[in-house]
Motif scaffolding. Structure first.
Motif, PDB file in Angstrom:
ATOM      1  N   SER A  31      -9.889 114.060 -10.647  1.00  0.00           N
ATOM      2  CA  SER A  31      -9.182 114.581 -11.824  1.00  0.00           C
ATOM      3  C   SER A  31      -7.671 114.557 -11.631  1.00  0.00           C
ATOM      4  O   SER A  31      -6.921 114.636 -12.601  1.00  0.00           O
ATOM      5  CB  SER A  31      -9.665 115.987 -12.168  1.00  0.00           C
ATOM      6  OG  SER A  31      -9.228 116.912 -11.208  1.00  0.00           O
ATOM      7  N   ASN A  32      -7.217 114.438 -10.391  1.00  0.00           N
ATOM      8  CA  ASN A  32      -5.785 114.342 -10.079  1.00  0.00           C
ATOM      9  C   ASN A  32      -5.368 112.914  -9.720  1.00  0.00           C
ATOM     10  O   ASN A  32      -4.310 112.704  -9.138  1.00  0.00           O
ATOM     11  CB  ASN A  32      -5.433 115.308  -8.947  1.00  0.00           C
ATOM     12  CG  ASN A  32      -5.338 116.732  -9.428  1.00  0.00           C
ATOM     13  OD1 ASN A  32      -4.348 117.132 -10.015  1.00  0.00           O
ATOM     14  ND2 ASN A  32      -6.393 117.509  -9.216  1.00  0.00           N
ATOM     15  N   ASN A  33      -6.226 111.942 -10.082  1.00  0.00           N
ATOM     16  CA  ASN A  33      -5.948 110.513  -9.863  1.00  0.00           C
ATOM     17  C   ASN A  33      -5.650 110.173  -8.408  1.00  0.00           C
ATOM     18  O   ASN A  33      -4.824 109.307  -8.110  1.00  0.00           O
ATOM     19  CB  ASN A  33      -4.809 110.032 -10.770  1.00  0.00           C
ATOM     20  CG  ASN A  33      -5.147 110.217 -12.237  1.00  0.00           C
ATOM     21  OD1 ASN A  33      -6.223 109.810 -12.679  1.00  0.00           O
ATOM     22  ND2 ASN A  33      -4.272 110.846 -12.980  1.00  0.00           N
ATOM     23  N   ILE A  34      -6.340 110.832  -7.501  1.00  0.00           N
ATOM     24  CA  ILE A  34      -6.198 110.566  -6.069  1.00  0.00           C
ATOM     25  C   ILE A  34      -7.012 109.315  -5.734  1.00  0.00           C
ATOM     26  O   ILE A  34      -8.149 109.176  -6.173  1.00  0.00           O
ATOM     27  CB  ILE A  34      -6.696 111.775  -5.239  1.00  0.00           C
ATOM     28  CG1 ILE A  34      -5.872 113.029  -5.571  1.00  0.00           C
ATOM     29  CG2 ILE A  34      -6.701 111.473  -3.756  1.00  0.00           C
ATOM     30  CD1 ILE A  34      -4.402 112.932  -5.282  1.00  0.00           C
ATOM     31  N   GLU A  35      -6.428 108.413  -4.962  1.00  0.00           N
ATOM     32  CA  GLU A  35      -7.098 107.160  -4.610  1.00  0.00           C
ATOM     33  C   GLU A  35      -7.824 107.221  -3.277  1.00  0.00           C
ATOM     34  O   GLU A  35      -8.775 106.483  -3.047  1.00  0.00           O
ATOM     35  CB  GLU A  35      -6.079 106.016  -4.604  1.00  0.00           C
ATOM     36  CG  GLU A  35      -5.505 105.762  -5.988  1.00  0.00           C
ATOM     37  CD  GLU A  35      -4.362 104.757  -6.000  1.00  0.00           C
ATOM     38  OE1 GLU A  35      -4.016 104.206  -4.937  1.00  0.00           O
ATOM     39  OE2 GLU A  35      -3.803 104.538  -7.089  1.00  0.00           O
ATOM     40  N   LYS A  36      -7.356 108.094  -2.377  1.00  0.00           N
ATOM     41  CA  LYS A  36      -8.003 108.205  -1.068  1.00  0.00           C
ATOM     42  C   LYS A  36      -8.047 109.663  -0.644  1.00  0.00           C
ATOM     43  O   LYS A  36      -7.062 110.381  -0.749  1.00  0.00           O
ATOM     44  CB  LYS A  36      -7.242 107.381  -0.017  1.00  0.00           C
ATOM     45  CG  LYS A  36      -7.890 107.434   1.372  1.00  0.00           C
ATOM     46  CD  LYS A  36      -7.233 106.470   2.346  1.00  0.00           C
ATOM     47  CE  LYS A  36      -5.999 107.048   2.957  1.00  0.00           C
ATOM     48  NZ  LYS A  36      -5.441 106.233   4.052  1.00  0.00           N
ATOM     49  N   VAL A  37      -9.219 110.073  -0.153  1.00  0.00           N
ATOM     50  CA  VAL A  37      -9.403 111.409   0.386  1.00  0.00           C
ATOM     51  C   VAL A  37      -9.751 111.232   1.858  1.00  0.00           C
ATOM     52  O   VAL A  37     -10.537 110.349   2.212  1.00  0.00           O
ATOM     53  CB  VAL A  37     -10.546 112.152  -0.352  1.00  0.00           C
ATOM     54  CG1 VAL A  37     -10.782 113.523   0.274  1.00  0.00           C
ATOM     55  CG2 VAL A  37     -10.230 112.281  -1.838  1.00  0.00           C
ATOM     56  N   TRP A  38      -9.164 112.059   2.702  1.00  0.00           N
ATOM     57  CA  TRP A  38      -9.433 111.923   4.136  1.00  0.00           C
ATOM     58  C   TRP A  38      -9.397 113.273   4.833  1.00  0.00           C
ATOM     59  O   TRP A  38      -8.905 114.254   4.294  1.00  0.00           O
ATOM     60  CB  TRP A  38      -8.460 110.940   4.784  1.00  0.00           C
ATOM     61  CG  TRP A  38      -7.014 111.335   4.759  1.00  0.00           C
ATOM     62  CD1 TRP A  38      -6.150 111.229   3.712  1.00  0.00           C
ATOM     63  CD2 TRP A  38      -6.257 111.897   5.841  1.00  0.00           C
ATOM     64  NE1 TRP A  38      -4.904 111.685   4.078  1.00  0.00           N
ATOM     65  CE2 TRP A  38      -4.946 112.101   5.378  1.00  0.00           C
ATOM     66  CE3 TRP A  38      -6.574 112.240   7.151  1.00  0.00           C
ATOM     67  CZ2 TRP A  38      -3.943 112.632   6.175  1.00  0.00           C
ATOM     68  CZ3 TRP A  38      -5.578 112.781   7.952  1.00  0.00           C
ATOM     69  CH2 TRP A  38      -4.279 112.963   7.462  1.00  0.00           C
TER      70      TRP A  38
END
Length: 134
Positions: free
Chosen positions: A90-97
Motif C-alpha cells: 500500500s506504500n508502493n514498496i518494491e523490496k522488503v527485507w
C-alpha cells in the motif's frame, strides 16, 4: 487478535524478553525507532507480538519481529508478517527485507523471502539477510 499501530517504546519489553534476554534492556532500543512504524498484535488487552518497519525510498526493512513465548506456534507472527507485507504494498514498496536469525530462516522462506546468503554475527547470534520483491 487485533493488529494496531503502537509506539516504539511498547515494543521494547517483548524485544528484550524474546530476542535478547541476556543483554541490557537498552540493547533493544534502536536509534532509528523514532522514524519507524511499529505494529503490535493484541490478545484482548495483552500485547503478544510486535514488529518495527523502516522505510527508505522504495525499500522497507522490518526488524525485531517477536512473539511472546506462550503465544508462539499459533500463526500470530505469520499473520503480522502478512499485515506488514500488505502495508508495504500500500506504500508502493518494491523490496522488503530483514536480518533473519539463521535458525528462523525457514519461517521467512515459507512467506516467499529469498536468502541472500549475506550473513553476519551480532552478540553471538548468526543472521542472514532475507529479501522479498513486492
Amino acid at each position: 487478535m487485533e493488529i494496531k499501530v503502537i509506539e516504539a517504546s511498547q515494543t521494547w519489553q517483548i524485544r528484550h524478553e524474546v530476542m535478547w534476554p541476556n543483554e541490557p534492556f537498552e540493547f533493544v532500543q534502536l536509534e532509528e525507532d523514532n522514524s519507524g512504524y511499529h505494529f503490535g498484535v493484541f490478545d484482548g488487552e495483552l500485547l503478544v507480538s510486535i514488529v518495527s518497519c523502516f522505510i527508505e525510498g522504495k525499500e522497507m526493512q522490518f526488524r525485531k519481529l517477536a512473539t511472546l513465548e506462550n503465544h508462539q506456534g499459533k500463526g500470530i507472527a505469520s499473520h503480522l508478517l502478512k499485515y506488514i507485507l500488505d502495508f508495504a504494498k500500500s506504500n508502493n514498496i518494491e523490496k522488503v527485507w530483514c536480518n533473519a536469525r539463521t535458525n528462523k530462516k525457514s519461517f521467512y522462506e515459507k512467506a516467499g523471502f529469498i536468502d541472500t546468503y549475506k550473513t553476519f554475527t551480532k552478540a553471538g547470534q548468526e543472521f542472514t539477510i532475507m529479501e522479498l520483491k513486492t
